[in-house]
Design an enzyme around this catalytic site. Structure first.
Site, mmCIF file in Angstrom:
data_model
loop_
_atom_site.group_PDB
_atom_site.id
_atom_site.type_symbol
_atom_site.label_atom_id
_atom_site.label_comp_id
_atom_site.label_asym_id
_atom_site.label_seq_id
_atom_site.Cartn_x
_atom_site.Cartn_y
_atom_site.Cartn_z
ATOM 1 C CD GLU A 1 -2.841 1.288 2.348
ATOM 2 O OE1 GLU A 1 -3.658 2.231 2.394
ATOM 3 O OE2 GLU A 1 -2.836 0.358 3.175
ATOM 4 C CB CYS B 1 -6.969 3.560 3.829
ATOM 5 S SG CYS B 1 -7.597 2.659 5.254
ATOM 6 C CG ASN C 1 -9.055 -1.736 1.915
ATOM 7 O OD1 ASN C 1 -8.424 -2.740 2.210
ATOM 8 N ND2 ASN C 1 -9.073 -0.662 2.698
ATOM 9 C CD GLU C 2 -9.501 -2.320 6.572
ATOM 10 O OE1 GLU C 2 -9.712 -1.128 6.887
ATOM 11 O OE2 GLU C 2 -8.589 -2.999 7.067
#
Length: 767
Positions: free
Chosen positions: A39, A220, A337-338
């Site tokens: 990331e 994120c 994502n999440e």
């Protein structure tokens, strides 16, 4: 035994024996079990793996020329765009000096390549200088400037000394104004010698992990705080000067020089399959309406075509134009994502229905953040775990009882991030114990990746990480060594093992302390506290740790949207508390928190009722700020309904009921010192045994191989250990905790081996 005793020791009666049944394989191990997750965080790409050394190379970081010092002869011009995103250049009228300090200073490598994109109607020269921390020149070159439209000037420079705090200085002289659009400085030697490539030492560190897949680009970073700041792959391909420079959610600007094409290329260079995470129309703060989702679904389809499509297709032809006619190995795509909840359920279905008919062999991964999607087929689900070492020890058997008929599991992010295991060997041992459970259950756990991967020590927004670095040095953490040892010693098939005899075990009782109530991003009311036995205190006499609390007519109300709000009540008559209360959720995302054994705000046990996006009831033990999940069961809390809650708590048990139905009956568990898994390497015909000793004592064990012959043989033994489990590898001491390898001779079918305290041991031998 005293209930309040801190430790109970059960001493073994004989040396334990682990029998390894090489003739009884249990499950096949996914070849993709061990991978990496990259990331753009902690300046891991820009200022890290991505080899560019000039910070704000295209002057796009903001309204001023951030990270540059310029005298009055130069100005920043944002009125002459060369592309959709590139709208800035520096204009030098006749003479100016420009200084760039890079990413916390330059470390000039043996040879660097300098590029400048300029436009001028006159002639002149540019003097490029490398200065050390004392301002002394350690390399330089004069570059002639000729009249031309936009062109690239190139020079190679060999510094004659090393430094870690160097500067790049450009002295520009011209007969007419010169516009400088971009300044780039990269080592001439990069990982796999790719253009627009990766830093050599960091690339080699990744290669040594032998990852079988790489997840990218986040995290994120994919979502962004808002949709306008989300990461969109089409802004990251093509000429680097035409790519979008955008704010990074982790607090810096990202050039996207490390873009979609470079990620795919890096996967190829590492021998890893690509796993691309696509934005699913959800940011941290916004959700794209369903009637506007076509654009995002098409982004996914086009990304797949770019990676896998023929050169005759629109996006496959762009891949070929960018230097890679052959398709990339894009094997996985993760949708979001999440993300979670009803909005994610709808959007995941959109992507699934669009992608699978055209690309049936592409493996889709779903988020389970706040509940598992149920309305669309699931192939792989992504579970994330950040916790303390105790959590990972306790959950080493987590997957032993998972439903084998459900989707496969990808543990996309996991690491010890709390307690006393951050960055150190103790944390790595907890992770290693958990990984033995991953491998033992490889029929359902098919992939895993530690997170995050990289951190520049000057910009650590998330800590800990697997690899730390500055502009010249690298520190591989104990967790890195665990990942490398497990990846490079992956078995093809797990075999059955038996334990005969007992290990010394420890039982840690639940803590004694206050009781209380709380909420997590939820508003709630509590009333009718009643002691069944235990304390004689008035439980409505609350003390408040956090949140917005008010006691109105015997009803305790919490009205804020805070995380982990607490109101607690002192207990004075011993460690046991048996009480009843009524609770009502009035708004928010989750349910109730019922605190027991509370010593302070960072040390307590709480019953998290309606937690995890209002999908689970759980018991969590918070020790030093790090929570360990002791038990989870499905459950949710409805809004505007009173619930009857009863809790019977003591250091030796936790029992709880909701509306008269028991949901928990938990006791402290014995913590065993050793965790292990054994398997077969079908290529080398070796037996591989992985053993983790998380205790502070060495343990002798008889390793029995009943299928072996009686002759002598050699075992290769690799050990990661240190006398101090809190030892950390740093840039100044990068090898403080590192593995050692030796050969051991043994005969027959049984071998007594002492596993050192605080250790991971890998044994390879042949029958």
């Amino acid at each position: 035994m005293m209930v309040g005793a801190l430790l109970l020791l059960v001493l073994p009666q004989r040396v334990p024996k682990i029998t390894i049944h090489t003739d009884k394989p249990t499950v096949s191990v996914s070849k993709d079990l061990y991978g990496i997750f990259f990331e753009e965080i902690n300046c891991s790409g820009d200022g890290g793996l991505y080899a560019e050394q000039v910070r704000n190379r295209s002057f796009e970081d903001g309204p001023t020329a951030n990270h540059w010092t310029m005298d009055a002869g130069a100005t920043l011009d944002r009125s002459n765009p060369r592309s959709k995103w590139n709208q800035a250049s520096v204009v030098v009228q006749q003479k100016a000096i420009l200084t760039n300090e890079g990413f916390w200073g330059y470390s000039f490598t043996p040879q660097v390549a300098l590029e400048l994109k300029i436009d001028t109607k006159g002639k002149g020269r540019i003097r490029a200088q490398f200065l050390d921390e004392d301002g002394k020149e350690v390399g330089g070159k004069d570059i002639a400037v000729q009249e031309s439209d936009w062109r690239t000037l190139r020079a190679r420079i060999r510094p004659n000394a090393t430094t870690r705090k160097g500067k790049l200085v450009l002295t520009v002289e011209a007969t007419s104004p010169i516009s400088i659009d971009q300044v780039s400085l990269v080592p001439t030697e990069t990982f796999r010698d790719r253009p627009n490539g990766m830093r050599l030492d960091l690339g080699n560190a990744l290669a040594d992990l032998t990852p079988k897949f790489m997840r990218f680009p986040g995290g994120c970073w994919v979502e962004g705080d808002t949709m306008a700041l989300s990461q969109r792959w089409k802004d990251t391909v093509g000429p680097v000067e035409a790519r979008r420079t955008q704010p990074n959610i982790w607090g810096y600007m990202s050039t996207n020089g490390l873009g979609y094409h470079e990620y795919l290329q890096l996967c190829e260079d590492l021998g890893a399959s690509a796993m691309f995470v696509i934005n699913c129309g959800m940011s941290h703060k916004e959700v794209v309406p369903m009637d506007k989702m076509d654009e995002y679904v098409q982004d996914a389809m086009d990304a797949i075509e770019y990676a896998k499509g023929p050169v005759t297709s629109k996006w496959g032809s762009l891949r070929a134009k960018n230097g890679h006619p052959k398709p990339f190995d894009l094997k996985y795509m993760e949708v979001g994502n999440e993300n979670g909840g009803p909005a994610y359920e709808e959007r995941y279905g959109l992507f699934y229905r669009a992608i699978k008919p055209k690309y049936p062999d592409l493996n889709l991964i779903a988020c389970v953040w706040g509940g598992t999607p149920k309305k669309s087929p699931l192939e792989i689900i992504d579970e994330h775990y950040y916790n303390n070492p105790e959590f990972f020890y306790r959950n080493a058997d987590r997957y032993d009882t998972y439903d084998r008929k459900g989707p496969k599991i990808y543990i996309g992010e996991y690491a010890v991030t709390s307690g006393d295991g951050r960055r150190n060997l103790r944390g790595a041992l907890g992770e290693a114990a958990f990984m033995t459970g991953m491998e033992r259950n490889a029929d359902i756990v098919i992939m895993g990746s530690y997170a995050p991967l990289f951190a520049n020590t000057n910009k650590v927004a998330w800590d800990p990480d697997l690899i730390y670095f500055d502009n010249a040095r690298v520190a591989l953490t104990p967790s890195y060594h665990v990942q490398r040892l497990f990846s490079n010693n992956r078995a093809d098939r797990v075999v059955k093992t038996d334990l005969t005899g007992d290990f010394a075990t420890t039982v840690t009782p639940f803590p004694a302390g206050h009781v209380g109530v709380g909420t997590w991003i939820t508003q709630a009311e509590y009333k009718d506290f009643k002691n069944v036995r235990g304390s004689s205190d008035n439980l409505t006499n609350a003390r408040f740790q956090s949140g917005t609390w008010k006691n109105e007519d015997g009803v305790l109300k919490q009205t804020s949207n805070g995380e982990g709000t607490q109101a607690f009540f002192p207990l004075t008559n011993g460690p046991r508390a048996h009480f009843k209360l009524k609770a009502k959720k009035t708004g928010g995302r989750e349910g109730f928190l019922i605190l027991v054994g509370r010593k302070d705000e960072n040390n307590f046990v709480w019953l998290n009722l309606g937690g995890w996006g209002n999908s689970q009831h759980g018991i969590e033990w918070n020790q030093g700020g790090g929570k360990t999940v002791l038990r989870q069961v499905p459950g949710k809390i409805e809004t505007n309904r009173w619930y009857d809650i009863e809790v019977d708590y003591a250091p030796d048990h936790i029992q709880a009921w909701i509306d008269g139905k028991q949901i928990f009956n938990e006791k402290p568990v014995a913590t065993k010192p050793l965790f292990w898994v054994a398997g077969l390497d079908d290529t080398t015909k070796e037996v591989i045994v992985k053993v983790v000793n998380g205790s502070s004592d060495s343990h002798e064990v008889d390793l029995a191989f009943p299928t072996f012959g009686l002759g002598s043989r050699t075992a290769k033994v690799t050990v990661l250990t240190h006398a101090d489990p809190k030892s950390v590898n740093t840039l100044d001491e990068p090898n403080k905790v590192s593995p050692t390898t030796s050969e051991v001779q043994f005969s027959g079918r049984t071998w007594r081996h002492a596993f050192p305290a605080n250790s991971v041991t890998i044994i390879r031998t042949k029958p």
